[in-house]
Design an enzyme around this catalytic site. Structure first.
Site, mmCIF file in Angstrom:
data_model
loop_
_atom_site.group_PDB
_atom_site.id
_atom_site.type_symbol
_atom_site.label_atom_id
_atom_site.label_comp_id
_atom_site.label_asym_id
_atom_site.label_seq_id
_atom_site.Cartn_x
_atom_site.Cartn_y
_atom_site.Cartn_z
ATOM 1 N N HIS A 314 0.845 -1.183 0.000
ATOM 2 C CA HIS A 314 0.000 0.000 0.000
ATOM 3 C C HIS A 314 0.888 1.244 0.000
ATOM 4 O O HIS A 314 1.923 1.254 0.665
ATOM 5 C CB HIS A 314 -0.931 0.016 1.228
ATOM 6 C CG HIS A 314 -2.088 0.929 1.063
ATOM 7 N ND1 HIS A 314 -1.992 2.279 1.278
ATOM 8 C CD2 HIS A 314 -3.352 0.687 0.647
ATOM 9 C CE1 HIS A 314 -3.163 2.833 1.023
ATOM 10 N NE2 HIS A 314 -4.002 1.894 0.624
ATOM 11 N N ASP A 371 -7.875 -5.575 0.203
ATOM 12 C CA ASP A 371 -8.348 -6.516 -0.815
ATOM 13 C C ASP A 371 -7.934 -7.956 -0.555
ATOM 14 O O ASP A 371 -8.396 -8.866 -1.229
ATOM 15 C CB ASP A 371 -7.823 -6.095 -2.199
ATOM 16 C CG ASP A 371 -8.447 -4.790 -2.635
ATOM 17 O OD1 ASP A 371 -9.669 -4.665 -2.521
ATOM 18 O OD2 ASP A 371 -7.710 -3.894 -3.084
HETATM 19 N N1 ACO Z 1 4.088 -7.784 -4.587
HETATM 20 C C1 ACO Z 1 5.415 -7.759 -4.833
HETATM 21 N N2 ACO Z 1 6.166 -6.643 -4.786
HETATM 22 C C2 ACO Z 1 5.559 -5.515 -4.479
HETATM 23 C C3 ACO Z 1 4.180 -5.455 -4.222
HETATM 24 C C4 ACO Z 1 3.438 -6.645 -4.274
HETATM 25 N N3 ACO Z 1 2.132 -6.649 -4.033
HETATM 26 N N4 ACO Z 1 3.828 -4.164 -3.957
HETATM 27 C C5 ACO Z 1 4.951 -3.442 -4.049
HETATM 28 N N5 ACO Z 1 6.003 -4.254 -4.367
HETATM 29 C C6 ACO Z 1 7.409 -3.866 -4.494
HETATM 30 C C7 ACO Z 1 7.671 -3.082 -5.761
HETATM 31 O O1 ACO Z 1 8.015 -3.926 -6.826
HETATM 32 C C8 ACO Z 1 8.796 -2.196 -5.314
HETATM 33 O O2 ACO Z 1 9.980 -2.950 -5.276
HETATM 34 P P1 ACO Z 1 11.412 -2.267 -5.637
HETATM 35 O O3 ACO Z 1 11.593 -1.165 -4.653
HETATM 36 O O4 ACO Z 1 12.402 -3.370 -5.504
HETATM 37 O O5 ACO Z 1 11.273 -1.754 -7.042
HETATM 38 C C9 ACO Z 1 8.448 -1.854 -3.872
HETATM 39 O O6 ACO Z 1 7.683 -2.970 -3.425
HETATM 40 C C10 ACO Z 1 7.651 -0.575 -3.718
HETATM 41 O O7 ACO Z 1 6.524 -0.684 -4.565
HETATM 42 P P2 ACO Z 1 5.829 0.519 -5.281
HETATM 43 O O8 ACO Z 1 5.198 0.028 -6.539
HETATM 44 O O9 ACO Z 1 6.804 1.671 -5.395
HETATM 45 O O10 ACO Z 1 4.758 0.920 -4.194
HETATM 46 P P3 ACO Z 1 3.520 1.840 -4.448
HETATM 47 O O11 ACO Z 1 3.216 2.500 -3.188
HETATM 48 O O12 ACO Z 1 3.750 2.704 -5.638
HETATM 49 O O13 ACO Z 1 2.387 0.775 -4.881
HETATM 50 C C11 ACO Z 1 0.557 -0.723 -4.783
HETATM 51 C C12 ACO Z 1 1.336 0.413 -4.085
HETATM 52 C C13 ACO Z 1 0.171 -0.287 -6.211
HETATM 53 C C14 ACO Z 1 -0.700 -0.995 -3.987
HETATM 54 C C15 ACO Z 1 1.450 -1.999 -4.842
HETATM 55 O O14 ACO Z 1 1.841 -2.362 -3.535
HETATM 56 C C16 ACO Z 1 0.731 -3.149 -5.543
HETATM 57 O O15 ACO Z 1 0.753 -3.225 -6.777
HETATM 58 N N6 ACO Z 1 0.110 -4.082 -4.759
HETATM 59 C C17 ACO Z 1 -0.607 -5.198 -5.367
HETATM 60 C C18 ACO Z 1 -1.960 -4.732 -5.899
HETATM 61 C C19 ACO Z 1 -2.934 -4.426 -4.785
HETATM 62 O O16 ACO Z 1 -3.142 -5.204 -3.855
HETATM 63 N N7 ACO Z 1 -3.573 -3.248 -4.903
HETATM 64 C C20 ACO Z 1 -4.597 -2.799 -3.921
HETATM 65 C C21 ACO Z 1 -4.063 -1.656 -3.096
HETATM 66 S S1 ACO Z 1 -5.226 -1.140 -1.910
HETATM 67 C C22 ACO Z 1 -6.392 -0.385 -2.803
HETATM 68 O O17 ACO Z 1 -6.151 0.333 -3.720
HETATM 69 C C23 ACO Z 1 -7.719 -0.623 -2.469
#
Ligand code: ACO
Length: 437
Positions: A314, A371
């Site tokens: 998140h 979720d």
């Molecule tokens: N699985 C694996 N790796 C992840 C995940 C995940 N679910 N989420 C983040 N990461 C990693 C990224 O690859 C990144 O790694 P790096 O630093 O080595 O490049 C690091 O963690 C930071 O991730 P970001 O994408 O910069 O985090 P951001 O805050 O931009 O993204 C998000 C948040 C989009 C929710 C992300 O965590 C994600 O895609 N999660 C899975 C989808 C999901 O569950 N979405 C629902 C969110 S809650 C909602 O909107 C209701």
């Protein structure tokens, strides 16, 4: 609360030196001690802009609706903790709190519910639009189309007038569940069921979804309470992707139906509200592949795979998402009361445990989000997987409305219009087509 926290506003300034120029930028402090540097004059004073891809460090507005502390796992609406609302409040009560800024009195809540109950029906020609979609069309596409289409039946909405928006607001809350239920019945080639104004909001939704052709449906109080709580848990979450989209669209003075439809489209994506559908699909894939959660986690960690652990991570929560904790507990309660055994719940718990002990997830502070567990409950309630994000949209609607309303009520509203740093070619010669290679 100290006098200072009761009166948010400018509490000082910071001085910035850029190319020999010194500029003072006001520092703004909120009621929960969050501070922000007001850079709105930065460009006019220095010709610099800020660069913040993903807007992770940008406050796009001040807001009195929802407070989130991602390090402490705190979520409060108008000051009231989400745990309290989930346990003691109803979805309509929480909607009133978000939209009108206060918990309603008994009379206010009754009249809010009564007004909503008068607007469940869809205009006759609006029903015909369902015929234009394929039976297997994604519900979120139909939802967005139907909601923006509502603006054509209530054209006074084109003159945006937030002071007189009550009728549009109750219409939206009422018609959202009718549209969602009609989408489902259309996909099953079943006749639509009209709402029964004598029933509560959630009972009506379940009946319009699942009643037999004669309109018979006996609501299970366990299901009604669980769904009401799920709606409540989704009701608002600050300046997330879809809410910011609603604000951005509304800032151009587009009508409320257009702004909400834009929010629905933004919510659809699997990195946002679409994650609840993606979580169940992921769990089913792991199960079909033999249920080896460690193998799946290795797959996620292989950066070349491009696979994310859906329902994890998140932008704001770097500790735990309080909504996920409530839902994890509710999963056991609801499935237990309904006598449902879903192997996906066992798998989800195993996956969570392995991920939370893994260095990759620890380092990046990735925890289950709202979720991760919601889909397991929704499936036990009989909601089809491709409608999960529609359920999220119904829940998030009061938050979208509250932000649309707050934005329009804030003096000095400006159209949302971020800048960019251009990185394309500099001035280039136009080459006639015959000379191009
Ligand atoms: N699985 C694996 N790796 C992840 C995940 C995940 N679910 N989420 C983040 N990461 C990693 C990224 O690859 C990144 O790694 P790096 O630093 O080595 O490049 C690091 O963690 C930071 O991730 P970001 O994408 O910069 O985090 P951001 O805050 O931009 O993204 C998000 C948040 C989009 C929710 C992300 O965590 C994600 O895609 N999660 C899975 C989808 C999901 O569950 N979405 C629902 C969110 S809650 C909602 O909107 C209701």
């Amino acid at each position: 609360m100290t006098a200072e926290t009761l009166h948010p506003g400018v509490v000082g300034d910071v001085e910035l030196s850029l190319n020999g120029k010194h500029v003072k930028l006001p520092v703004y402090k909120g009621t929960e001690s969050e501070c922000g540097i007001d850079i709105s004059q930065l460009h006019s004073k220095t010709s610099y802009v800020t660069l913040d891809p993903g807007l992770g460090n940008t406050g796009s507005c001040t807001s009195a609706i929802t407070h989130i502390d991602g390090d402490q796992g705190i979520l409060r609406h108008r000051g009231i903790p989400i745990e309290v609302l989930a346990e003691k409040s109803s979805f309509l009560e929480t909607s009133h709190l978000l939209i009108y800024g206060k918990l309603p009195t008994r009379d206010e809540l009754d009249s809010f519910a009564r007004e909503i109950s008068q607007h469940y029906g869809l205009p006759k020609r609006a029903k015909a639009i369902f015929d234009g979609f394929e039976e297997d069309a994604h519900p979120m596409a139909i939802m967005a189309s139907k909601v923006v289409a509502l603006s054509t039946y209530y054209p006074d909405c084109l003159q945006v007038d937030v002071k007189n928006s009550r009728l549009h607001i109750v219409r939206l809350i009422a018609k959202f569940i009718t549209i969602a239920a009609h989408i489902y019945r259309k996909s099953k080639q079943k006749a639509f069921i009209d709402a029964d104004p004598a029933l509560g909001y959630v009972e009506n939704f379940m009946r319009m979804m699942f009643a037999d052709e004669a309109g018979k449906y006996v609501a299970d109080p366990v299901i009604v309470r669980a769904l009401d709580m799920i709606f409540t848990l989704h009701a608002d979450h600050g300046q997330n992707c879809s809410t910011s989209t609603v604000r951005m669209t509304g800032s151009s003075q587009a009508n409320i139906y257009a702004a909400i439809a834009a929010g629905i489209c933004a919510l659809w994506g699997p990195w946002h509200g679409g994650a609840n559908q993606a979580v169940i699909e992921m769990l089913e894939t792991i199960q079909q592949d033999g249920g080896d959660v460690r193998k799946f986690i290795q797959h996620v960690k292989d950066r070349k795979s491009g696979v994310r652990l859906m329902g994890f991570g998140h932008r704001i929560y770097k500790n735990f998402d309080p909504r996920a904790q409530i839902l994890k507990k509710a999963c056991d309660d609801v499935l237990g009361k309904l006598g449902v055994h879903d192997p996906c719940l066992d798998l989800a718990k195993k996956l969570e445990k392995v991920a939370l002990e893994d260095e990759y997830f620890i380092e990046r502070k990735l925890y289950p989000n709202v979720d991760f567990y919601s889909g397991i409950i929704l499936r036990a309630l009989g909601i089809p997987v491709n409608s999960f994000t529609v359920i999220f949209a119904i829940g998030r609607l009061p938050g979208w409305i509250a932000h649309w309303k707050e934005m329009l009520e804030t003096p000095g509203l400006k159209i949302y219009r971020p800048r960019q740093i251009y990185v394309g070619p500099t001035l280039s010669r136009y080459i006639p087509i015959k000379d191009r290679t």
